[in-house]
Design a protein around this motif. Structure first.
Motif, PDB file in Angstrom:
ATOM      1  N   VAL A  82      -3.411  -0.166   9.113  1.00 19.88           N
ATOM      2  CA  VAL A  82      -2.657  -0.328   7.872  1.00 19.88           C
ATOM      3  C   VAL A  82      -2.290   1.057   7.343  1.00 19.88           C
ATOM      4  N   SER A  83      -1.006   1.269   7.103  1.00 14.17           N
ATOM      5  CA  SER A  83      -0.525   2.521   6.510  1.00 14.17           C
ATOM      6  C   SER A  83      -0.080   2.247   5.090  1.00 14.17           C
ATOM      7  N   LEU A  84       0.015   3.302   4.302  1.00 15.79           N
ATOM      8  CA  LEU A  84       0.425   3.175   2.910  1.00 15.79           C
ATOM      9  C   LEU A  84       1.568   4.135   2.600  1.00 15.79           C
ATOM     10  N   ALA A  85       2.432   3.712   1.695  1.00 15.49           N
ATOM     11  CA  ALA A  85       3.512   4.558   1.194  1.00 15.49           C
ATOM     12  C   ALA A  85       3.553   4.394  -0.323  1.00 15.49           C
ATOM     13  N   THR A  86       4.098   5.375  -1.000  1.00 17.97           N
ATOM     14  CA  THR A  86       4.186   5.300  -2.458  1.00 17.97           C
ATOM     15  C   THR A  86       5.443   4.575  -2.921  1.00 17.97           C
ATOM     16  N   GLY A  87       6.278   4.149  -1.984  1.00 18.61           N
ATOM     17  CA  GLY A  87       7.481   3.383  -2.303  1.00 18.61           C
ATOM     18  C   GLY A  87       8.046   2.773  -1.042  1.00 18.61           C
ATOM     19  N   ARG A  88       9.015   1.894  -1.199  1.00 17.05           N
ATOM     20  CA  ARG A  88       9.677   1.259  -0.055  1.00 17.05           C
ATOM     21  C   ARG A  88      10.306   2.326   0.832  1.00 17.05           C
ATOM     22  N   VAL A  89      10.296   2.085   2.136  1.00 14.19           N
ATOM     23  CA  VAL A  89      10.810   3.053   3.094  1.00 14.19           C
ATOM     24  C   VAL A  89      11.994   2.431   3.836  1.00 14.19           C
ATOM     25  N   GLY A 127       1.863  -3.721  -3.410  1.00 14.30           N
ATOM     26  CA  GLY A 127       0.521  -3.940  -3.935  1.00 14.30           C
ATOM     27  C   GLY A 127       0.096  -2.840  -4.879  1.00 14.30           C
ATOM     28  N   THR A 128      -1.114  -2.995  -5.406  1.00 12.57           N
ATOM     29  CA  THR A 128      -1.701  -2.032  -6.334  1.00 12.57           C
ATOM     30  C   THR A 128      -3.100  -1.674  -5.858  1.00 12.57           C
ATOM     31  N   ILE A 129      -3.419  -0.395  -5.883  1.00 10.60           N
ATOM     32  CA  ILE A 129      -4.740   0.050  -5.443  1.00 10.60           C
ATOM     33  C   ILE A 129      -5.795  -0.409  -6.456  1.00 10.60           C
ATOM     34  N   THR A 130      -6.807  -1.130  -5.925  1.00  8.33           N
ATOM     35  CA  THR A 130      -7.895  -1.619  -6.773  1.00  8.33           C
ATOM     36  C   THR A 130      -9.230  -0.970  -6.422  1.00  8.33           C
ATOM     37  N   GLY A 131      -9.252  -0.215  -5.332  1.00  4.94           N
ATOM     38  CA  GLY A 131     -10.463   0.479  -4.937  1.00  4.94           C
ATOM     39  C   GLY A 131     -10.128   1.660  -4.051  1.00  4.94           C
ATOM     40  N   LEU A 132     -10.821   2.764  -4.251  1.00  2.44           N
ATOM     41  CA  LEU A 132     -10.575   3.970  -3.464  1.00  2.44           C
ATOM     42  C   LEU A 132     -11.890   4.718  -3.293  1.00  2.44           C
ATOM     43  N   MET A 154      -2.617  -7.458  -3.330  1.00  3.76           N
ATOM     44  CA  MET A 154      -1.227  -7.896  -3.145  1.00  3.76           C
ATOM     45  C   MET A 154      -1.146  -9.362  -3.557  1.00  3.76           C
ATOM     46  N   ASP A 155       0.070  -9.892  -3.658  1.00  3.09           N
ATOM     47  CA  ASP A 155       0.219 -11.315  -3.938  1.00  3.09           C
ATOM     48  C   ASP A 155      -0.491 -12.146  -2.872  1.00  3.09           C
ATOM     49  N   ALA A 156      -0.509 -11.648  -1.635  1.00  7.24           N
ATOM     50  CA  ALA A 156      -1.089 -12.374  -0.508  1.00  7.24           C
ATOM     51  C   ALA A 156      -2.602 -12.245  -0.431  1.00  7.24           C
ATOM     52  N   GLY A 157      -3.205 -11.387  -1.240  1.00  9.49           N
ATOM     53  CA  GLY A 157      -4.647 -11.171  -1.198  1.00  9.49           C
ATOM     54  C   GLY A 157      -4.959  -9.691  -1.235  1.00  9.49           C
ATOM     55  N   VAL A 158      -6.163  -9.360  -0.806  1.00 10.41           N
ATOM     56  CA  VAL A 158      -6.596  -7.962  -0.789  1.00 10.41           C
ATOM     57  C   VAL A 158      -6.620  -7.477   0.651  1.00 10.41           C
ATOM     58  N   ILE A 159      -6.103  -6.278   0.854  1.00 10.04           N
ATOM     59  CA  ILE A 159      -6.104  -5.682   2.186  1.00 10.04           C
ATOM     60  C   ILE A 159      -6.693  -4.281   2.076  1.00 10.04           C
ATOM     61  N   THR A 160      -7.413  -3.873   3.111  1.00  6.91           N
ATOM     62  CA  THR A 160      -8.013  -2.543   3.139  1.00  6.91           C
ATOM     63  C   THR A 160      -7.292  -1.675   4.150  1.00  6.91           C
ATOM     64  N   ASP A 195       0.654   1.958  -7.696  1.00  5.71           N
ATOM     65  CA  ASP A 195       1.400   1.015  -6.869  1.00  5.71           C
ATOM     66  C   ASP A 195       1.680   1.641  -5.523  1.00  5.71           C
ATOM     67  N   VAL A 196       1.540   0.850  -4.465  1.00  4.99           N
ATOM     68  CA  VAL A 196       1.801   1.312  -3.109  1.00  4.99           C
ATOM     69  C   VAL A 196       2.514   0.215  -2.330  1.00  4.99           C
ATOM     70  N   VAL A 197       3.019   0.601  -1.172  1.00  8.86           N
ATOM     71  CA  VAL A 197       3.582  -0.344  -0.228  1.00  8.86           C
ATOM     72  C   VAL A 197       2.707  -0.303   1.014  1.00  8.86           C
ATOM     73  N   VAL A 198       2.218  -1.463   1.401  1.00  7.83           N
ATOM     74  CA  VAL A 198       1.397  -1.604   2.604  1.00  7.83           C
ATOM     75  C   VAL A 198       2.341  -1.747   3.790  1.00  7.83           C
ATOM     76  N   LEU A 199       2.144  -0.916   4.811  1.00  8.43           N
ATOM     77  CA  LEU A 199       2.996  -0.931   5.997  1.00  8.43           C
ATOM     78  C   LEU A 199       2.170  -1.379   7.202  1.00  8.43           C
ATOM     79  N   ILE A 200       2.657  -2.402   7.918  1.00 10.95           N
ATOM     80  CA  ILE A 200       1.951  -2.914   9.089  1.00 10.95           C
ATOM     81  C   ILE A 200       2.971  -3.226  10.178  1.00 10.95           C
ATOM     82  N   LYS A 201       2.813  -2.589  11.338  1.00 11.63           N
ATOM     83  CA  LYS A 201       3.676  -2.904  12.473  1.00 11.63           C
ATOM     84  C   LYS A 201       3.422  -4.342  12.913  1.00 11.63           C
ATOM     85  N   ALA A 202       4.466  -5.053  13.289  1.00 16.59           N
ATOM     86  CA  ALA A 202       4.338  -6.441  13.727  1.00 16.59           C
ATOM     87  C   ALA A 202       3.411  -6.568  14.929  1.00 16.59           C
TER      88      ALA A 202
END
Length: 139
Positions: free
Chosen positions: A64-71, A82-87, A100-106, A124-131
């Motif tokens: 799982v990668s993260l970005a600070t905005g849509r790419v 999503g929004t960071i809830t733990g670091l 995220m709306d879909a749940g929590v991802i690490t 706020d972040v964008v979670v990036l996941i290759k298919a």
């Protein structure tokens, strides 16, 4: 069966697009977001994946990668808001929990990346996941 993969997002298959060896599987996650998985045709057949099949999308936290905005201009199909809830930051790596709306991802990312991105609880972040990094499981 128990799994060590913590990121398990429930959803429903909306479409299967087969190719010669692989297929893309479109999933509508229970939280309302959409996800694409690329899996083998053998897996599609063994799991009997069709529109309407209930699945869990599984993603290792190291994938799982993260970005600070849509790419834009990126081959990664899955960009989930999503929004960071733990670091938790260690000497080398950081564990980032994203709600995220879909749940929590690490996401497990380098400490340097977390610092460079200026990540903090509440940002706020964008979670990036290759298919190709999404595995699917059925009940």
């Amino acid at each position: 069966m128990s799994l060590s993969i913590r990121n398990q997002l429930p959803g429903t298959v909306t479409a299967v697009h087969p190719g010669e060896v692989m297929a893309t599987v479109k999933i509508h996650l229970d939280g309302g977001q959409d996800l694409t998985a690329a899996v083998t045709l053998e897996a599609v057949n063994q799991l009997a994946l069709t529109a309407g099949t209930a699945v869990h999308a599984l993603v290792k936290s190291t994938e799982v990668s993260l970005a600070t905005g849509r790419v834009d201009g990126l081959s990664i199909r899955n960009q989930l808001d999503g929004t960071i809830t733990g670091l938790v930051t260690g000497a080398v790596m950081a564990s980032v929990k994203v709600s995220m709306d879909a749940g929590v991802i690490t996401a497990l990312i380098t400490k340097e990346a977390a610092t460079d991105l200026g990540l903090f609880v509440g940002s706020d972040v964008v979670v990036l996941i290759k298919a190709t990094e999404v595995s699917l499981a059925t009940a």
